[in-house]
Design a protein around this motif. Structure first.
Motif, PDB file in Angstrom:
ATOM      1  N   ALA A 264      19.826  -7.987  -1.440  1.00 21.52           N
ATOM      2  CA  ALA A 264      19.470  -6.676  -1.993  1.00 21.52           C
ATOM      3  C   ALA A 264      18.004  -6.608  -2.393  1.00 21.52           C
ATOM      4  O   ALA A 264      17.341  -5.585  -2.184  1.00 21.52           O
ATOM      5  CB  ALA A 264      20.363  -6.359  -3.189  1.00 21.52           C
ATOM      6  N   ALA A 265      17.481  -7.668  -2.982  1.00 19.42           N
ATOM      7  CA  ALA A 265      16.082  -7.644  -3.431  1.00 19.42           C
ATOM      8  C   ALA A 265      15.138  -8.075  -2.314  1.00 19.42           C
ATOM      9  O   ALA A 265      13.938  -8.075  -2.487  1.00 19.42           O
ATOM     10  CB  ALA A 265      15.898  -8.548  -4.650  1.00 19.42           C
ATOM     11  N   ARG A 266      15.713  -8.428  -1.166  1.00 21.10           N
ATOM     12  CA  ARG A 266      14.936  -8.904  -0.031  1.00 21.10           C
ATOM     13  C   ARG A 266      14.052 -10.077  -0.386  1.00 21.10           C
ATOM     14  O   ARG A 266      12.820 -10.020  -0.253  1.00 21.10           O
ATOM     15  CB  ARG A 266      14.076  -7.772   0.554  1.00 21.10           C
ATOM     16  N   ILE A 267      14.666 -11.113  -0.865  1.00 26.48           N
ATOM     17  CA  ILE A 267      13.936 -12.369  -1.031  1.00 26.48           C
ATOM     18  C   ILE A 267      13.651 -12.875   0.374  1.00 26.48           C
ATOM     19  O   ILE A 267      14.559 -13.008   1.185  1.00 26.48           O
ATOM     20  CB  ILE A 267      14.774 -13.375  -1.846  1.00 26.48           C
TER      21      ILE A 267
ATOM     22  N   TYR B 163      10.551  -0.610  -4.261  1.00 24.85           N
ATOM     23  CA  TYR B 163      10.846  -1.318  -5.510  1.00 24.85           C
ATOM     24  C   TYR B 163      10.330  -0.496  -6.686  1.00 24.85           C
ATOM     25  O   TYR B 163       9.285   0.143  -6.596  1.00 24.85           O
ATOM     26  CB  TYR B 163      10.154  -2.679  -5.555  1.00 24.85           C
TER      27      TYR B 163
ATOM     28  N   THR C  41      10.929  -1.946   1.961  1.00 24.73           N
ATOM     29  CA  THR C  41      11.853  -1.687   0.855  1.00 24.73           C
ATOM     30  C   THR C  41      11.074  -1.078  -0.305  1.00 24.73           C
ATOM     31  O   THR C  41       9.941  -1.474  -0.565  1.00 24.73           O
ATOM     32  CB  THR C  41      12.506  -2.996   0.392  1.00 24.73           C
TER      33      THR C  41
ATOM     34  N   ASP D 207       8.939  -7.106   1.299  1.00 29.24           N
ATOM     35  CA  ASP D 207       9.948  -7.973   0.681  1.00 29.24           C
ATOM     36  C   ASP D 207       9.633  -8.217  -0.788  1.00 29.24           C
ATOM     37  O   ASP D 207       8.631  -7.729  -1.310  1.00 29.24           O
ATOM     38  CB  ASP D 207      10.078  -9.296   1.450  1.00 29.24           C
ATOM     39  N   LEU D 208      10.498  -9.001  -1.426  1.00 29.45           N
ATOM     40  CA  LEU D 208      10.351  -9.246  -2.866  1.00 29.45           C
ATOM     41  C   LEU D 208       9.048  -9.961  -3.204  1.00 29.45           C
ATOM     42  O   LEU D 208       8.421  -9.655  -4.220  1.00 29.45           O
ATOM     43  CB  LEU D 208      11.540 -10.061  -3.392  1.00 29.45           C
ATOM     44  N   ASP D 209       8.634 -10.910  -2.359  1.00 36.32           N
ATOM     45  CA  ASP D 209       7.383 -11.617  -2.658  1.00 36.32           C
ATOM     46  C   ASP D 209       6.211 -10.650  -2.739  1.00 36.32           C
ATOM     47  O   ASP D 209       5.346 -10.779  -3.615  1.00 36.32           O
ATOM     48  CB  ASP D 209       7.105 -12.699  -1.607  1.00 36.32           C
TER      49      ASP D 209
ATOM     50  N   PRO E  58      14.757  -3.590  -6.717  1.00 35.09           N
ATOM     51  CA  PRO E  58      14.785  -2.853  -5.451  1.00 35.09           C
ATOM     52  C   PRO E  58      15.598  -1.566  -5.590  1.00 35.09           C
ATOM     53  O   PRO E  58      16.548  -1.505  -6.382  1.00 35.09           O
ATOM     54  CB  PRO E  58      15.485  -3.818  -4.496  1.00 35.09           C
TER      55      PRO E  58
END
Lengths: 120, 406
Positions: free
Chosen positions: B165-168, A4, A2, A93-95, A116
């Motif tokens: 959406a934020a891919r947690i 960001y 993804t 991912d977010l992490d 994102p």
């Protein structure tokens, strides 16, 4: 993967003089740290794009939604904090994005908003 | 055909108990919370149709998970929303058995850490945990936290959207990130437990499904992190508190600790709680939950209220105040001071605390004033306590105490 946006936000003062840093030396160090972080992103394969922005006073707003385009001076929003620069990174991912944001924030001495991209 | 009410109730109870496992397993398989919830809901409908006719299957949780999995695949095929080959492969090949231990428990932990991710707003974390792991409905969660149902629904939807959406990520954080992330998870589990132990709203004063779920999840967390003393401390705190549950309400009225029938306490839970507290002492890295557990260990160690080692309780509150110098800790410490040095000394401490908006402050003042024989002041304090209290059993207790003032 993804993509960001890691956006650095700061007050107007941070665009002038020594940019809100404690000293010129501190500013030079922040630039060097940010350069180093950029190189790390490239080496790690998460780099997409990055850039610093000129002061909000250099911004113009174009409204092309009407019949004639209208240009006005200044940033779109009247706020106390402005986007000063950003990275676009590609990570799983977010992490992972937050971990990069932590390093980027430390390097540039600013707060970083992580968002994102759509369809990532 | 009209089904007996108790059958429907029983099915819904099974569903709620299994909810966390079902959702967690489906989220792992399909990587999508909404699909998991929809499929779980359809499996419940199927169970309500079929179990009364065909009987309850030997492994109801397994049946629900399998049925929900099939429904999810049907739905995905129908909608063709997912063409990701990797995901499709997982959908077809993944058939991990539904067990009470092992990989499935790890799924629930993954879901717990996802629900408690620091990128989510704190109030959303607790709502999501209750919804997805606890199986509570949105109206129930809204009622528990005294907000509008639409507000709670929007909060949960927003949080789920952000996860997607934020891919947690759906995973337990790695060792390096764990201490930072663990704190938020422990906070949520403690809040869930407390809401169950002293429920807000005008429903049941105790909500065993909430305390039970909090304890279950804390046990799962402990099995993963046996070396984290705060996890052991929180589990001990919950067990030592829950051990007193049966003695805590009598005739619809709350019974405070000193007046409880200690014969009604659950000795098995107390024994387990004490063992955990001893384990924490041996590790010697005290934290908030460990100290609260140790205080509860002192209480549950005393054969009668009069035998309580109050100096030990005060010493533990001193340690807690050093970590957490909040007025709430000071208030609880003052309750112990009242036993050690008398209500007058305690009242002087309590009156200095800036807690006029806090329910327990009024309750404590009311009790101290009553013991000092200052009836008029006590009556005003009971009124203030009742005005800020919405637990039915506690209201009953406070009303009686107020009525007994001479």
């Amino acid at each position: 993967m993804t993509e960001y946006l890691l956006a650095v936000h700061g007050p107007e003062e941070s665009f002038h003089g020594i940019g809100g840093y404690a000293s010129e030396q501190e500013m030079e160090q922040a630039f060097a740290d940010t350069d180093a972080f950029n190189n790390e992103l490239k080496a790690e394969g998460s780099w997409v794009f990055a850039g610093g922005l000129q002061a909000p006073s250099t911004a113009s707003v174009m409204d092309g939604t009407g019949e004639e385009p209208v240009v006005t001076d200044g940033p779109y929003l009247e706020t106390k904090e402005f986007i000063g620069g950003f990275w676009v990174v590609d990570v799983p991912d977010l992490d992972a994005a937050l971990a990069l944001a932590a390093r980027g924030s430390k390097a540039c001495r600013g707060k970083v908003e992580v968002r994102p991209f759509q369809g990532g | 055909m009209v089904e007996p009410v108790e059958t429907t109730d029983a099915i819904e109870r099974v569903f709620r108990e299994e909810h966390g496992r079902i959702i967690a397993a489906l989220v792992r398989r399909f990587g999508d919370i909404d699909i998991a919830e929809e499929a779980a809901g359809e499996a419940l409908v199927a169970a309500l149709e079929r179990w009364p006719v065909e009987g309850v299957p030997p492994n109801p949780g397994g049946w629900l998970t399998t049925t929900a999995g099939r429904r999810a695949i049907d739905r995905l095929r129908r909608e063709q929303r997912r063409d990701d080959k990797h995901r499709a492969a997982r959908m077809i090949t993944d058939d991990e058995p539904h067990e009470r231990i092992g990989a499935v428990e790890d799924d629930r932990l993954r879901l717990l850490f996802t629900c408690c991710h620091p990128a989510l707003a704190p109030e959303a974390r607790i709502a999501l945990t209750l919804r997805l792991l606890g199986g509570l409905t949105v109206p129930e969660i809204a009622a528990a936290f005294l907000v509008q149902e639409t507000t709670m629904a929007a909060r949960i939807t927003r949080a789920k959207k952000k996860i997607a959406a934020a891919r947690i990520p759906y995973r337990v954080p790695e060792a390096a990130d764990l201490p930072g992330r663990l704190d938020g998870v422990l906070t949520v589990l403690f809040l869930v437990f407390n809401e169950g132990y002293l429920a807000s709203g005008d429903g049941a004063p105790l909500r065993e499904e909430l305390t039970g779920e909090a304890i279950r999840l804390t046990r799962v967390l402990r099995s993963l992190l046996p070396g984290e003393p705060e996890v052991a401390g929180l589990l001990a705190l919950m067990l030592l508190t829950d051990a007193r549950r049966a003695a805590r309400v009598r005739g619809g009225e709350l019974v405070p600790l000193p007046e409880q029938d200690r014969g009604g306490w659950d000795r098995t839970l107390i024994k387990e709680g004490h063992a955990l507290v001893r384990e924490c002492l041996a590790i010697d890295r005290p934290g908030r939950y460990q100290l609260l557990a140790a205080i509860n260990a002192v209480h549950t160690d005393a054969p009668t209220a009069r035998d309580t080692d109050w100096s030990q309780v005060v010493a533990l509150y001193d340690q807690l105040a050093a970590i957490d110098p909040s007025p709430v800790v000071a208030l609880n410490r003052a309750v112990a001071i009242a036993e050690l040095d008398g209500p007058e000394v305690a009242l002087a401490v309590v009156d200095r605390l800036d807690l006029a908006t806090y329910h327990a402050w009024h309750v404590t003042r009311a009790d101290l004033l009553r013991r000092l024989g200052r009836s008029a002041d006590a009556r005003a304090a009971y009124d203030a306590a009742l005005a800020t209290c919405d637990n039915t059993a506690e209201r009953a207790y406070l009303s009686r105490k107020r009525g007994e003032l001479v």
